[in-house]
Design a protein around this motif. Structure first.
Motif, PDB file in Angstrom:
ATOM      1  N   PRO A 555     -23.405  -5.946   5.490  1.00  0.00           N
ATOM      2  CA  PRO A 555     -22.829  -7.473   5.230  1.00  0.00           C
ATOM      3  C   PRO A 555     -24.044  -7.986   5.832  1.00  0.00           C
ATOM      4  N   GLU A 556     -24.430  -9.340   5.220  1.00  0.00           N
ATOM      5  CA  GLU A 556     -25.281 -10.024   5.621  1.00  0.00           C
ATOM      6  C   GLU A 556     -24.643 -11.158   6.772  1.00  0.00           C
ATOM      7  N   ILE A 557     -23.576 -11.600   6.606  1.00  0.00           N
ATOM      8  CA  ILE A 557     -22.891 -12.414   7.812  1.00  0.00           C
ATOM      9  C   ILE A 557     -21.494 -11.959   7.814  1.00  0.00           C
ATOM     10  N   TRP A 558     -21.079 -11.488   8.929  1.00  0.00           N
ATOM     11  CA  TRP A 558     -19.861 -10.785   9.146  1.00  0.00           C
ATOM     12  C   TRP A 558     -18.962 -11.208  10.277  1.00  0.00           C
ATOM     13  N   ARG A 559     -17.769 -10.956  10.389  1.00  0.00           N
ATOM     14  CA  ARG A 559     -17.132 -11.469  11.831  1.00  0.00           C
ATOM     15  C   ARG A 559     -15.785 -10.417  11.822  1.00  0.00           C
ATOM     16  N   ARG A 560     -16.101  -9.317  13.032  1.00  0.00           N
ATOM     17  CA  ARG A 560     -15.021  -8.254  13.100  1.00  0.00           C
ATOM     18  C   ARG A 560     -13.708  -8.982  13.458  1.00  0.00           C
ATOM     19  N   ASN A 561     -12.553  -8.345  13.103  1.00  0.00           N
ATOM     20  CA  ASN A 561     -11.222  -8.704  13.042  1.00  0.00           C
ATOM     21  C   ASN A 561     -10.843  -9.043  14.592  1.00  0.00           C
ATOM     22  N   SER A 562      -9.958 -10.000  14.778  1.00  0.00           N
ATOM     23  CA  SER A 562      -9.474 -10.283  16.086  1.00  0.00           C
ATOM     24  C   SER A 562      -8.079 -10.188  16.107  1.00  0.00           C
ATOM     25  N   VAL A 563      -7.628  -9.895  17.428  1.00  0.00           N
ATOM     26  CA  VAL A 563      -6.156  -9.666  17.610  1.00  0.00           C
ATOM     27  C   VAL A 563      -5.338 -11.021  17.289  1.00  0.00           C
ATOM     28  N   ALA A 564      -4.401 -10.976  16.793  1.00  0.00           N
ATOM     29  CA  ALA A 564      -3.316 -12.212  16.765  1.00  0.00           C
ATOM     30  C   ALA A 564      -2.675 -12.579  17.905  1.00  0.00           C
ATOM     31  N   ALA A 565      -2.935 -13.884  18.132  1.00  0.00           N
ATOM     32  CA  ALA A 565      -2.108 -14.710  19.252  1.00  0.00           C
ATOM     33  C   ALA A 565      -0.733 -14.266  19.368  1.00  0.00           C
ATOM     34  N   PRO A 566      -0.438 -14.292  20.601  1.00  0.00           N
ATOM     35  CA  PRO A 566       1.082 -14.154  20.831  1.00  0.00           C
ATOM     36  C   PRO A 566       2.058 -15.381  20.212  1.00  0.00           C
ATOM     37  N   ALA A 567       3.130 -15.031  19.813  1.00  0.00           N
ATOM     38  CA  ALA A 567       4.205 -15.872  19.059  1.00  0.00           C
ATOM     39  C   ALA A 567       4.099 -17.216  20.009  1.00  0.00           C
ATOM     40  N   GLY A 568       4.142 -18.215  19.596  1.00  0.00           N
ATOM     41  CA  GLY A 568       4.193 -19.700  20.453  1.00  0.00           C
ATOM     42  C   GLY A 568       2.836 -20.159  20.899  1.00  0.00           C
ATOM     43  N   GLU A 570      -0.337 -19.530  19.151  1.00  0.00           N
ATOM     44  CA  GLU A 570      -1.327 -19.698  18.261  1.00  0.00           C
ATOM     45  C   GLU A 570      -1.854 -20.988  18.181  1.00  0.00           C
ATOM     46  N   GLY A 571      -3.347 -20.816  18.241  1.00  0.00           N
ATOM     47  CA  GLY A 571      -4.196 -21.998  18.287  1.00  0.00           C
ATOM     48  C   GLY A 571      -4.384 -22.988  19.554  1.00  0.00           C
ATOM     49  N   GLN A 572      -3.813 -21.946  20.596  1.00  0.00           N
ATOM     50  CA  GLN A 572      -3.856 -22.527  22.133  1.00  0.00           C
ATOM     51  C   GLN A 572      -4.646 -21.518  22.973  1.00  0.00           C
ATOM     52  N   VAL A 573      -4.765 -20.294  22.514  1.00  0.00           N
ATOM     53  CA  VAL A 573      -5.629 -19.202  23.302  1.00  0.00           C
ATOM     54  C   VAL A 573      -6.615 -18.737  22.537  1.00  0.00           C
ATOM     55  N   VAL A 574      -7.560 -18.089  23.100  1.00  0.00           N
ATOM     56  CA  VAL A 574      -8.781 -17.304  22.471  1.00  0.00           C
ATOM     57  C   VAL A 574      -8.524 -15.758  22.418  1.00  0.00           C
ATOM     58  N   MET A 575      -8.289 -14.969  21.178  1.00  0.00           N
ATOM     59  CA  MET A 575      -8.139 -13.681  21.445  1.00  0.00           C
ATOM     60  C   MET A 575      -9.064 -12.995  20.896  1.00  0.00           C
ATOM     61  N   GLY A 576      -9.478 -11.773  21.613  1.00  0.00           N
ATOM     62  CA  GLY A 576     -10.486 -10.825  21.363  1.00  0.00           C
ATOM     63  C   GLY A 576     -10.586 -10.040  19.993  1.00  0.00           C
ATOM     64  N   PHE A 577     -11.615  -9.029  19.953  1.00  0.00           N
ATOM     65  CA  PHE A 577     -11.718  -8.312  18.690  1.00  0.00           C
ATOM     66  C   PHE A 577     -10.485  -7.446  18.930  1.00  0.00           C
ATOM     67  N   ASP A 578     -10.202  -6.928  17.757  1.00  0.00           N
ATOM     68  CA  ASP A 578      -9.045  -5.764  17.687  1.00  0.00           C
ATOM     69  C   ASP A 578      -9.815  -4.397  17.714  1.00  0.00           C
ATOM     70  N   TYR A 579      -9.519  -3.873  18.719  1.00  0.00           N
ATOM     71  CA  TYR A 579      -9.940  -2.420  18.797  1.00  0.00           C
ATOM     72  C   TYR A 579      -8.899  -1.506  18.896  1.00  0.00           C
ATOM     73  N   SER A 580      -7.695  -1.733  18.299  1.00  0.00           N
ATOM     74  CA  SER A 580      -6.742  -0.825  17.877  1.00  0.00           C
ATOM     75  C   SER A 580      -7.152   0.024  16.681  1.00  0.00           C
ATOM     76  N   LEU A 581      -6.700   1.476  16.846  1.00  0.00           N
ATOM     77  CA  LEU A 581      -7.065   2.470  15.703  1.00  0.00           C
ATOM     78  C   LEU A 581      -5.945   2.326  14.628  1.00  0.00           C
ATOM     79  N   ASP A 582      -4.942   1.390  14.791  1.00  0.00           N
ATOM     80  CA  ASP A 582      -3.927   1.387  13.962  1.00  0.00           C
ATOM     81  C   ASP A 582      -4.474   0.078  12.988  1.00  0.00           C
ATOM     82  N   THR A 583      -5.046  -0.766  13.399  1.00  0.00           N
ATOM     83  CA  THR A 583      -5.346  -2.167  12.671  1.00  0.00           C
ATOM     84  C   THR A 583      -6.760  -2.680  12.515  1.00  0.00           C
ATOM     85  N   GLY A 584      -7.343  -2.143  13.773  1.00  0.00           N
ATOM     86  CA  GLY A 584      -8.765  -2.618  13.824  1.00  0.00           C
ATOM     87  C   GLY A 584      -9.918  -1.536  13.380  1.00  0.00           C
TER      88      GLY A 584
END
Length: 696
Positions: A555-568, A570-584
């Protein structure tokens, strides 16, 4: 492992048969192994009936650690096999070697297994840190005080002082780890919460990410002061500990962290951190500028006679974006850094981040490094790569992996009829192993491949840049002027020993006096645990192994998937890259899941007080000749390394942090070209080779 025989394997076997076992360029490939794995020049003896298996891996580390496993402390440690890598090694054989060994330390050899174990234990505490007695931290050695330390009480209040939340979230510790991109330590790495006495609560009830440690007195007393460690660049995570042995938070690998964000936050806790906050340690999350010569020279500025040389390199090219290489392959290398420009036994630089109080006591700082370098290196070089977690990601198809092992070691990528447009290396058999080394016992014990089976997995070939053709910025950064300045630098062994030209043998091997006929290029890395090291190339420009082997899929321009923020939150904290073997993780392409972005999808960020915008992914031309602002910046950074670090957009919002997750291959030093010679592989061959690489 299960044994399957899909149609894909039939295709691979047919191709291998057509290759006649993979012999090419006058280098034979035998089907039998040697009968003396511990000796030199053994390989396949006439009449030998010993067969070696195709699939096995020592998983990196260092030969000494494997040798000492289960042996008494008094056992004498043999010579380092890497010392065999001298001019003339492997002449005429399938595996190429040109990054020669150089001994740099008088006390390099541990002597006995007991001494090796002592060094390893001391090195764990020193480098991994995490609150252990004897832990080292940034520019503080292993001392209990540091001008760069900050109070645990201030750290514990970042939810208020920096994140502006209404209350402390229950997941505070995990959210710090997510924001900075460094997992929480797998061991107890404590800090005291407000109101806690760390010495009555075993360090405190908080848990730090692996790149931060609480300082301790020599008697073990906790201080309540924190500082950062090597793991801000060299600590990462793949899956969880429940996924398999060696998985979860791990030392010596990192494609997760954003250290510029971390230092920006820390500058608000401790003003002394501001000097590092204004410097662009990286421009993309998961990368670093770990061999930045313009900044590295500041460590020896107290040695004032080197100042003119240091000033002379400020206008040299920046080395730009780099993906820190994994530590579990240190014991299988003969040279450091992506260009192999320093010998692996030149260990001083490994503790440079811990260089204590160098402005007030430069000689004392040097003495500390010399006293501790062997311990740190013994632990680093003994680390092992994680195994492919079959229970999590699926069983390895043994039949397909065996076909891949033969392809990896024996397929000539420049064979007649393939019409490979890339230049061919001089010598070797044209296979993957020709540059990356031999791993399969079948081939490591074949005298057509290695002078000795003890060289199994050792990668020591600097591939000329015209052949590998990956982004040249890192190579350009080690310019002629930098090479001259290196001769004055203590970390580059300005104190010798020297060759006849007066150049230190443990200095900068980009210097033509040292490398001589060896062309400039990039050192092909060892491939132990390669499945767990995405993204790929020295700058992290390629997200998965499939795209490494097939350039058309990058890919020319890409962005690795991030972890979803905890419920409540969302939009208030920064989450990192998803390094789970299940979803990342993508177990088909072998790499991290990502989204591809269009060139016009990004935003422009204003530089306060200047009024200029820096488009992160805007490729619209701004010049009549079609040049973009990115092209103009590349010209600036390619002629001024200091500009790469200091002309950095201040990080003021969470939106900016999110933009730093975008990898734009149009940016300076972030190109994804290179390794095009594997484009001649068929889809069936790629699948087989990838299946084999899982076994390493």
């Amino acid at each position: 492992m299960r044994r399957l025989f899909p149609a894909l394997v039939f295709s691979s076997i047919a191709l291998l048969t057509a290759c006649g076992g993979g012999s090419s360029g006058g280098v034979p490939a035998s089907n039998t192994g040697g009968n003396n794995p511990g000796g030199n020049n053994t390989g396949n003896e006439p009449g030998s009936t010993q067969e070696f298996e195709l699939l096995a891996s020592r998983r990196g580390g260092h030969y000494w650690h494997d040798f000492c496993a289960g042996k008494p402390d008094s056992t004498v440690v043999p010579a380092d096999p890497r010392e065999m890598v001298v001019p003339g090694v492997n002449a005429g054989k399938a595996v190429l070697m040109n990054a020669w060994w150089q001994t740099c330390q008088q006390d390099n050899h541990p002597g006995t297994c007991g001494e090796l174990r002592r060094r390893d234990a001391e090195g764990l505490a020193l480098v991994a840190a995490e609150g252990r007695p004897g832990a080292a931290s940034m520019f503080a050695g292993d001392y209990s005080t540091s001008m760069f330390s900050f109070a645990a009480a201030d750290y514990a209040e970042m939810w208020d002082s920096i994140w502006n939340l209404d209350e402390r979230p229950a997941q505070f510790d995990e959210l710090v780890a997510q924001r900075w991109g460094m997992p929480l330590s797998a061991v107890k790495n404590p800090y005291p919460l407000p109101g806690e006495d760390p010495n009555t609560s075993n360090g405190g009830s908080g848990q730090l990410p692996m790149g931060v440690t609480q300082l301790r007195e020599a008697d073990g007393t906790w201080t309540g002061q924190l500082n950062v460690t090597c793991s801000i660049c060299h600590g990462g995570g793949v899956g969880t500990a429940q996924d398999g042995e060696g998985l979860g938070p791990m030392y010596g690998t990192n494609s997760l962290s954003d250290i510029t964000v971390m230092f920006t936050d820390l500058a608000r806790l401790a003003p002394q951190q501001a000097a590092l906050a204004i410097i662009a340690q990286n421009k993309v999350r998961g990368t670093g500028n770990i061999t930045n010569f313009q900044l590295f020279g500041t460590l020896t500025l107290a040695d004032f006679q080197t100042l003119p040389g240091y000033l002379s390199v400020q206008a040299e090219p920046s080395t730009g974006t780099e993906d820190p290489p994994v530590w579990w392959n240190v014991g299988s290398r003969t040279a450091k850094f992506y260009d192999g420009a320093q010998k692996v036994d030149a260990k001083r630089i490994e503790l440079s981040f811990h260089f204590p109080d160098f402005f007030n006591d430069l000689e004392g700082a040097k003495a500390w490094v010399l006293a501790n370098q062997q311990d740190g290196d013994a632990w680093i070089s003994g680390l092992k790569s994680p195994e492919w977690p079959e229970g999590k990601l699926g069983e390895i198809d043994t039949q397909l992996a065996e076909a891949g092992a033969v392809l990896f070691h024996a397929k000539d990528l420049w064979a007649a009829g393939l019409n490979n447009p890339s230049p061919r290396p001089e010598g070797g058999n044209g296979s993957c192993a020709s540059c990356h080394g031999a791993y399969s016992p079948k081939y490591a014990n074949d005298s057509a491949y290695l002078d000795s089976p003890l060289l199994e997995g050792v990668a020591s070939y600097i591939t000329p840049i015209d052949i590998i053709n990956t982004d040249r910025a890192r190579l350009n950064g080690n310019s002629e002027r930098v090479q001259e300045y290196s001769k004055e630098n203590w970390f580059a062994y300005s104190d010798g020993p020297y060759n006849d030209d007066g150049v230190s043998l443990c200095g900068n091997w980009a210097d033509p006096s040292l490398r001589q006929e060896v062309e400039l290029g990039y050192l092909a890395p060892p491939l132990y645990g390669v499945w767990a090291t995405a993204p790929y190339f020295h700058n992290g420009a390629v997200p998965n192994l499939e795209a490494v082997l097939d350039p058309s899929q990058r890919p020319e321009i890409w962005r690795r998937n991030s972890v979803a923020a905890p419920a409540g939150l969302e939009g208030q904290v920064v989450m990192g890259f998803d390094y789970s073997l299940d979803t990342g993780f993508d177990e088909q392409t072998i790499g991290w899941r990502y989204e591809e972005l269009a060139c016009e999808a990004g935003t422009s960020l204003p530089i306060p007080l200047i009024g200029v915008t820096i488009p992160l992914v805007d490729c619209n031309p701004v010049m009549d000749d079609g040049a973009t602002l990115q092209d103009g910046l590349a010209l600036l950074w390619g002629n001024g390394g200091l500009a790469w670090n200091l002309l950095n957009v201040p990080i003021m919002t969470d939106a900016q942090i999110e933009e730093r997750k975008i990898y734009n291959t149009n940016y300076y030093s972030q190109g994804n070209s290179g390794h095009e010679f594997t484009a001649v592989l068929t889809a069936a061959e790629r699948r087989a080779i990838i299946e084999y690489l899982k076994t390493l």
